[in-house]
Design a protein around this motif. Structure first.
Motif, PDB file in Angstrom:
ATOM      1  N   PRO A 146       1.191  -0.890  -0.243  1.00  0.00           N
ATOM      2  CA  PRO A 146       0.119  -0.050   0.365  1.00  0.00           C
ATOM      3  C   PRO A 146       1.269   1.320   0.061  1.00  0.00           C
ATOM      4  CG  PRO A 146      -0.061  -1.293   2.266  1.00  0.00           C
ATOM      5  CD  PRO A 146       0.352  -2.155   1.290  1.00  0.00           C
ATOM      6  N   THR A 147       0.293   1.880  -0.736  1.00  0.00           N
ATOM      7  CA  THR A 147       0.978   3.350  -0.513  1.00  0.00           C
ATOM      8  C   THR A 147      -0.105   4.971  -0.966  1.00  0.00           C
ATOM      9  OG1 THR A 147       1.007   3.229  -3.022  1.00  0.00           O
ATOM     10  CG2 THR A 147       2.660   2.537  -2.183  1.00  0.00           C
ATOM     11  N   LEU A 148       0.456   5.776  -0.468  1.00  0.00           N
ATOM     12  CA  LEU A 148      -0.265   6.923  -1.025  1.00  0.00           C
ATOM     13  C   LEU A 148       0.551   8.746  -1.406  1.00  0.00           C
ATOM     14  CD1 LEU A 148      -2.283   7.387   2.274  1.00  0.00           C
ATOM     15  CD2 LEU A 148      -3.264   7.417  -0.035  1.00  0.00           C
ATOM     16  N   CYS A 149       1.690   8.518  -0.892  1.00  0.00           N
ATOM     17  CA  CYS A 149       2.490   9.494  -1.908  1.00  0.00           C
ATOM     18  C   CYS A 149       3.420   9.390  -2.994  1.00  0.00           C
ATOM     19  CB  CYS A 149       3.648  10.497  -0.783  1.00  0.00           C
ATOM     20  SG  CYS A 149       4.988   9.422   0.585  1.00  0.00           S
ATOM     21  N   ALA A 150       3.304   7.894  -2.715  1.00  0.00           N
ATOM     22  CA  ALA A 150       4.487   7.362  -4.171  1.00  0.00           C
ATOM     23  C   ALA A 150       3.867   7.456  -5.252  1.00  0.00           C
ATOM     24  CB  ALA A 150       5.242   6.199  -3.892  1.00  0.00           C
ATOM     25  N   HIS A 151       4.401   7.482  -6.747  1.00  0.00           N
ATOM     26  CA  HIS A 151       4.100   7.778  -7.495  1.00  0.00           C
ATOM     27  C   HIS A 151       5.116   7.007  -8.446  1.00  0.00           C
ATOM     28  CE1 HIS A 151       2.142   9.452 -11.169  1.00  0.00           C
ATOM     29  NE2 HIS A 151       0.743   9.464 -10.538  1.00  0.00           N
TER      30      HIS A 151
ATOM     31  N   PHE B 228       9.473   9.699  -2.059  1.00  0.00           N
ATOM     32  CA  PHE B 228       9.715  11.210  -1.010  1.00  0.00           C
ATOM     33  C   PHE B 228       9.285  10.469   0.103  1.00  0.00           C
ATOM     34  CE2 PHE B 228       6.575  13.840   1.538  1.00  0.00           C
ATOM     35  CZ  PHE B 228       7.738  14.832   1.648  1.00  0.00           C
ATOM     36  N   GLY B 229       8.753   8.789   0.650  1.00  0.00           N
ATOM     37  CA  GLY B 229       8.751   8.959   1.539  1.00  0.00           C
ATOM     38  C   GLY B 229       8.033   9.534   2.736  1.00  0.00           C
ATOM     39  N   GLY B 230       6.849   9.955   2.333  1.00  0.00           N
ATOM     40  CA  GLY B 230       6.255  10.946   3.122  1.00  0.00           C
ATOM     41  C   GLY B 230       5.256  10.640   4.682  1.00  0.00           C
ATOM     42  N   CYS B 231       4.381   9.664   3.698  1.00  0.00           N
ATOM     43  CA  CYS B 231       3.421   9.058   4.028  1.00  0.00           C
ATOM     44  C   CYS B 231       2.948   7.898   5.117  1.00  0.00           C
ATOM     45  CB  CYS B 231       2.579   8.974   3.359  1.00  0.00           C
ATOM     46  SG  CYS B 231       2.624   7.002   2.596  1.00  0.00           S
ATOM     47  N   ARG B 232       4.495   7.479   5.246  1.00  0.00           N
ATOM     48  CA  ARG B 232       4.892   5.733   6.074  1.00  0.00           C
ATOM     49  C   ARG B 232       4.082   4.463   5.592  1.00  0.00           C
ATOM     50  NH1 ARG B 232       9.985   7.200   5.683  1.00  0.00           N
ATOM     51  NH2 ARG B 232      10.940   6.351   6.836  1.00  0.00           N
ATOM     52  N   LEU B 233       2.664   4.800   4.728  1.00  0.00           N
ATOM     53  CA  LEU B 233       2.452   3.743   4.679  1.00  0.00           C
ATOM     54  C   LEU B 233       2.761   2.757   3.461  1.00  0.00           C
ATOM     55  CD1 LEU B 233      -1.467   3.751   4.836  1.00  0.00           C
ATOM     56  CD2 LEU B 233      -1.178   3.723   2.689  1.00  0.00           C
ATOM     57  N   CYS B 234       3.550   3.129   2.605  1.00  0.00           N
ATOM     58  CA  CYS B 234       4.654   1.536   2.370  1.00  0.00           C
ATOM     59  C   CYS B 234       5.305   0.400   3.279  1.00  0.00           C
ATOM     60  CB  CYS B 234       5.242   2.062   1.524  1.00  0.00           C
ATOM     61  SG  CYS B 234       6.635   3.162   1.609  1.00  0.00           S
ATOM     62  N   ILE B 235       5.782   0.560   4.759  1.00  0.00           N
ATOM     63  CA  ILE B 235       6.212   0.607   5.226  1.00  0.00           C
ATOM     64  C   ILE B 235       6.137  -1.373   5.389  1.00  0.00           C
ATOM     65  CG2 ILE B 235       6.695   1.998   7.356  1.00  0.00           C
ATOM     66  CD1 ILE B 235       4.679   0.419   8.786  1.00  0.00           C
TER      67      ILE B 235
ATOM     68  N   ILE C 243       9.858   0.082   7.926  1.00  0.00           N
ATOM     69  CA  ILE C 243      11.191   1.137   7.020  1.00  0.00           C
ATOM     70  C   ILE C 243       9.625   1.218   5.598  1.00  0.00           C
ATOM     71  CG2 ILE C 243      13.312   1.405   5.944  1.00  0.00           C
ATOM     72  CD1 ILE C 243      13.776   0.466   8.289  1.00  0.00           C
ATOM     73  N   ALA C 244      10.385   2.753   5.553  1.00  0.00           N
ATOM     74  CA  ALA C 244       9.212   3.107   4.080  1.00  0.00           C
ATOM     75  C   ALA C 244       9.704   2.192   2.901  1.00  0.00           C
ATOM     76  CB  ALA C 244       9.154   4.416   3.788  1.00  0.00           C
ATOM     77  N   SER C 245       8.817   1.491   2.532  1.00  0.00           N
ATOM     78  CA  SER C 245       9.645   0.945   0.952  1.00  0.00           C
ATOM     79  C   SER C 245      10.126   1.496  -0.593  1.00  0.00           C
ATOM     80  CB  SER C 245       8.778  -0.525   1.246  1.00  0.00           C
ATOM     81  OG  SER C 245       7.868  -0.394   0.172  1.00  0.00           O
ATOM     82  N   CYS C 246       9.151   2.861   0.257  1.00  0.00           N
ATOM     83  CA  CYS C 246       9.263   3.373  -1.406  1.00  0.00           C
ATOM     84  C   CYS C 246      10.397   4.617  -1.745  1.00  0.00           C
ATOM     85  CB  CYS C 246       8.113   4.764  -1.154  1.00  0.00           C
ATOM     86  SG  CYS C 246       8.590   5.680  -0.191  1.00  0.00           S
ATOM     87  N   THR C 247      11.318   4.202  -0.250  1.00  0.00           N
ATOM     88  CA  THR C 247      12.431   5.488  -0.013  1.00  0.00           C
ATOM     89  C   THR C 247      13.432   4.329  -0.358  1.00  0.00           C
ATOM     90  OG1 THR C 247      12.600   5.574   1.801  1.00  0.00           O
ATOM     91  CG2 THR C 247      11.995   7.491  -0.045  1.00  0.00           C
TER      92      THR C 247
HETATM   93 FE1  FES Z   1       4.500   7.459   1.527  1.00  0.00          FE
HETATM   94 FE2  FES Z   1       5.974   5.132   0.928  1.00  0.00          FE
HETATM   95  S1  FES Z   1       4.544   5.651  -0.439  1.00  0.00           S
HETATM   96  S2  FES Z   1       5.886   6.999   1.996  1.00  0.00           S
END
Ligand code: FES
Length: 657
Positions: free
Chosen positions: A31-36, A42-49, A59-63
Motif C-alpha cells: 500500500p502507498t499514498l505519497c509514492a507515484h 519522497f517517503g512522506g506518508c509511511r504507509l508503504c512500511i 522501513i518505508a519501502s518507497c525510499t
Molecule cells: Fe508514502 Fe512510501 S508511499 S512513504
C-alpha cells in the motif's frame, strides 16, 4: 542485479531500484499514498512500511534501495496495525469526512487505502484547524482541508511540468500547499497543465468540470491520443452518458508518460464554438439547411467538371488536425483523382516543407523527442516550445534543474528566454548567418567532431555578429557549449521553417554533424512541426503555399480546427466554396455548401506525431444525429464524382519508429 526475498519469494532486482518497485515488478502490492511511478520517491506518508530482517523498526519501502540478500516481509499483524495507525492520524489531522467529498466513492486513494486495511472508522478525535479554500483557478480548486501533505502535487509541478509553482508553506500541522509566494492560484505562475490535479490522491485538488459528475467507477475510460499539436500525447478520456467528463494524461503513453498541457487537458472541455448539425446550402444569398443528398449532389455536380483542369479547376485544403485516414482520402480524391494543381493543408508546409526538401536530398536526419530525456545541452532555434508544444517544453524545463544546459535562439520573446543558460536574440531572418557563424567559430577553435569545410571562418564570424546583432562573446559561448556537449539536441521550430529556406536547414544539419548532434549513433536534430498530423500531411505532399490562381471552386476540409483570419480571407475569394467542418465559423459563413462532420473524439483515426510515431486515436463518444465522419463525406463525394477512393492510407505514410 541483486537477489532479495520478499514474502518468502526469491526476487531479482536491478541495483538502485527501491524495494517498492522491486516488489511491484514481482507482482507484490504494497500500500502507498505519497509514492507515484512518475515522481521521485519522497517517503512522506509511511504507509508503504515493510519489515526488513535485521532492522529494528519497519522501513518505508518507497525510499529503501534494494540490496543483495535482503529479506523483506510486506504483510504482518504488526504492519497492519501500524498502517491503520498511520491512516487514523491522516484522517484525524484534517477534514476527511469522505461522504462529503466529491472524489469519495472509489476515486480517493486515502479512502481506498483505509478500506484495504478493513477500516470503517478511526479511533482518534479529529482536531484540525480550518484552512482556506483557493477557488481562484479557472480549472481546479485547492482545498487544503482535504490535503494529506503527500506533496505529490508539488513534485508533479516540478518534476513533470518543470514549473515549480506549487510549494509548501508553514510547518507541522499548519503546513499547507501554496502557489509561488502564497498568492492565489489563479494569479500565480501556474501554466494550467493540471498535472497536480491528476496526481492528487484525495480531494485536495478538485477538477472544476468533473466534480460532482459521478464517481469514476461509473465512468468509462477510453485510451486515445490528443489531436492538438504534433507531440502526440497519450490521453485517457473519462466518459459518462456519451459525454467527456474529464481528460487525463495516460501514464503508460510512451510520448508524455501522463503529463498533458492546458490545451490537451482543458481546451476541449471549454469549447464554446457553435456546433454544425445539418448540411447547409446557400440559397438566395442565405445558408439554408438541406438534406445530405442535396448537399452532396450539389458539391459533386459542381466539382466534377472542374476535375483535371489545370488552372481554372478546383483547389482543396485540409486541416492537419484530421486523422491520417481523412488526409489520405482527401489527397487521393483531389490530388491523385482530380489532379488539381492546388491541393494542400492548412499549415501550407510552413513547419515541414523546407526540412522535408532537405531530407529528400540529404537523407532522413530528424531524431526523436525522447532524446530530450538524456540531453546535456539543448539548443532551441525559432521554437518557443514552452508555448507552442508545451509538453515538449516540459521535457526541457524539467531537465534544467538536473544540469541540462539550454541555448535559446529566438528573435521573438520566448518563455524559454529566462530559463536559458544562453539566450540569443538575433535580428529576425538572420538565422542563416548565425548558424554559419557558430559553425565557423567551432571549426576555428578546433572543437568540431566531424569535418566541415569553412574557407574563411573570420569573415563568417564577423558577418554573423554584424547581421544578427549579437555579441561575439554570446555567440562564442553558445558555439562552445554546443560543441562541448556529450549528448546535445537541437530543436528547430516555425521561426526557422516558416522562412522556407533550404539553405538554412542544410546549415543546421551541418552544424548538427559538426557538433555530434548527429553522428553514426544519434539523430539529435528535430523539427517541432505544427498540429497533430503535420508530418502526415507533409508525407502526403500537402505542403504547398495556398494560392488561388483562377480556380473556380475550393473544397476546405477543416474538421474541428480553428481557421485563421488570413485563410478565411483567401478562401473567401473563391467563386464557389465548400466547407467540411464541425463548428460554425467565419469560413462557414462565406461557404456555398457546409458539410457538418465529426470532432476528433467522435471518430477513430491515426496520427503521426512529430517524430514519426503512428498512434491510434479512439472514438470516445457518438456524434449528434445526422453528422458524418470526414472520411464518409469524402468517400461519398468521390463516388458521386465517379472517382472512387481506395482508402489505402497505410502505404501512404512512413512510420519513423
Ligand atoms: Fe508514502 Fe512510501 S508511499 S512513504
Amino acid at each position: 542485479m541483486v537477489q532479495l526475498t520478499i514474502n518468502g519469494k526469491q526476487i531479482e532486482a536491478v541495483e538502485g531500484m527501491t524495494v517498492l518497485s522491486a516488489a511491484k515488478r514481482a507482482g507484490i502490492e504494497i500500500p502507498t499514498l505519497c509514492a507515484h511511478k512518475e515522481l521521485t520517491p519522497f517517503g512522506g506518508c509511511r504507509l508503504c512500511i515493510v519489515e526488513v530482517q535485521g532492522f529494528r523498526v519497519p522501513i518505508a519501502s518507497c525510499t529503501l534501495p534494494v540490496s543483495n540478500g535482503m529479506v523483506i516481509n510486506t504483510q504482518s499483524e504488526a504492519l497492519s496495525k501500524s498502517r491503520k495507525f498511520i491512516l487514523s492520524m491522516l484522517f484525524s489531522e484534517r477534514n476527511h469526512f469522505c461522504p462529503f467529498c466529491q472524489v469519495s466513492g472509489g476515486d480517493c486513494d486515502l479512502q481506498n487505502a483505509a478500506y484495504a486495511q478493513n477500516m470503517t472508522h478511526w479511533p482518534m478525535q479529529p482536531g484540525w484547524n480550518k484552512f482556506p479554500v483557493d477557488s481562484s483557478h479557472p480549472y481546479f480548486v485547492l482545498d487544503n482541508n482535504r490535503c494529506i501533505l503527500c506533496r505529490r502535487c508539488v513534485r508533479a509541478c516540478a518534476e513533470m511540468a518543470g514549473n515549480f509553482t506549487l510549494t509548501m508553506a508553514e510547518r507541522g500541522a499548519s503546513t499547507l500547499v501554496v502557489a509561488d509566494t502564497n498568492v492565489p492560484l489563479g494569479e500565480s505562475s501556474c501554466i494550467k497543465c493540471g498535472s497536480c490535479v491528476q496526481v492528487c490522491p484525495t480531494g485536495a485538488l478538485i477538477d472544476r468540470t468533473s466534480a460532482y459528475q459521478g464517481h469514476d467507477l461509473a465512468m468509462t475510460e477510453i485510451t486515445s491520443v490528443c489531436a492538438g499539436c504534433s507531440v502526440g500525447c497519450g490521453i485517457k478520456l473519462i466518459v459518462h452518458d456519451n459525454r467527456i467528463v474529464r481528460i487525463e494524461g495516460d501514464w503508460d503513453a510512451p510520448v508524455n508518460r501522463g503529463v498533458l498541457c492546458e490545451h490537451g487537458r482543458y481546451d476541449p472541455m471549454n469549447e464554446t464554438r457553435t456546433r454544425l448539425t445539418k448540411p447547409l446550402m446557400r440559397k438566395d444569398g442565405k445558408l439554408e439547411p438541406v438534406s445530405w443528398d442535396e448537399a452532396l449532389g450539389a458539391v459533386a455536380e459542381k466539382l466534377k467538371p472542374l476535375a483535371g483542369r489545370e488552372h481554372d479547376g478546383l483547389a482543396a485544403i485540409a486541416s492537419t488536425r484530421l486523422p491520417v485516414e481523412a488526409l489520405s482520402m482527401f489527397k487521393e480524391l483531389f490530388l491523385d483523382g482530380c489532379k488539381s494543381d492546388m491541393v494542400t493543408s492548412s499549415e501550407e508546409g510552413m513547419t515541414t516543407a523546407s526540412a522535408h526538401a532537405v531530407a529528400e536530398k540529404a537523407g532522413a536526419f530528424e531524431g526523436k523527442l525522447d532524446l530530450l530525456r538524456t540531453a546535456d545541452v539543448v539548443m532551441c532555434i525559432g521554437a518557443n516550445v514552452a508555448r507552442s508544444h508545451m509538453v515538449a517544453g516540459f521535457m526541457i524545463k524539467r531537465a534544467l534543474p538536473k544540469g541540462t544546459r539550454l541555448i535559446n535562439i529566438d528573435p521573438e520573446l520566448s518563455e524559454l528566454d529566462e530559463l536559458a543558460n544562453i539566450s540569443l536574440k538575433p535580428v529576425k531572418g538572420s538565422d542563416l548567418a548565425l548558424v554559419k557563424g557558430m559553425q565557423a567559430l567551432i571549426v576555428k577553435e578546433g572543437l568540431g567532431r566531424a569535418f566541415l569545410e569553412i574557407l574563411d571562418a573570420d569573415k563568417l564570424i564577423a558577418e554573423a555578429v554584424e547581421v544578427c546583432g549579437v555579441s561575439l562573446e554570446t555567440l562564442s559561448s553558445a558555439a562552445r557549449v554546443l560543441a562541448n556537449a556529450v549528448t546535445p539536441v537541437i530543436l528547430f521550430g516555425k521561426g526557422v521553417t516558416a522562412q522556407r529556406d533550404e539553405e538554412l536547414i542544410a546549415a543546421l544539419l551541418d552544424l548538427a554533424r559538426l557538433t555530434g548532434v548527429i553522428d553514426s549513433e544519434r539523430l539529435g536534430l528535430l523539427s517541432i512541426k505544427g498540429e497533430a498530423n503535420s508530418l502526415a500531411a507533409a508525407q502526403l505532399r500537402l505542403e504547398s503555399q495556398f494560392v488561388l490562381n483562377g480556380q473556380k471552386a475550393v473544397f476546405a476540409a477543416i474538421g474541428d480546427d480553428f481557421v485563421s483570419k488570413r485563410l478565411v480571407e483567401r478562401l473567401g475569394q473563391s467563386p464557389y466554396l465548400v466547407v467540411q467542418a464541425a463548428y460554425a465559423s467565419a469560413l462557414t459563413e462565406r461557404a456555398d455548401v457546409v458539410l457538418p462532420v465529426t470532432l476528433w473524439s467522435e471518430q477513430a483515426g491515426h496520427y503521426l506525431n512529430m517524430d514519426g510515431r503512428l498512434q491510434a486515436a479512439a472514438k470516445a463518444v457518438e456524434a449528434p444525429a445526422g453528422i458524418r465522419e470526414s472520411t464518409a463525406v469524402l468517400a461519398e463525394i468521390a463516388m458521386r464524382m465517379n472517382m472512387p477512393v481506395k482508402h489505402d492510407w497505410r502505404g501512404e505514410v512512413k512510420i519513423l519508429d
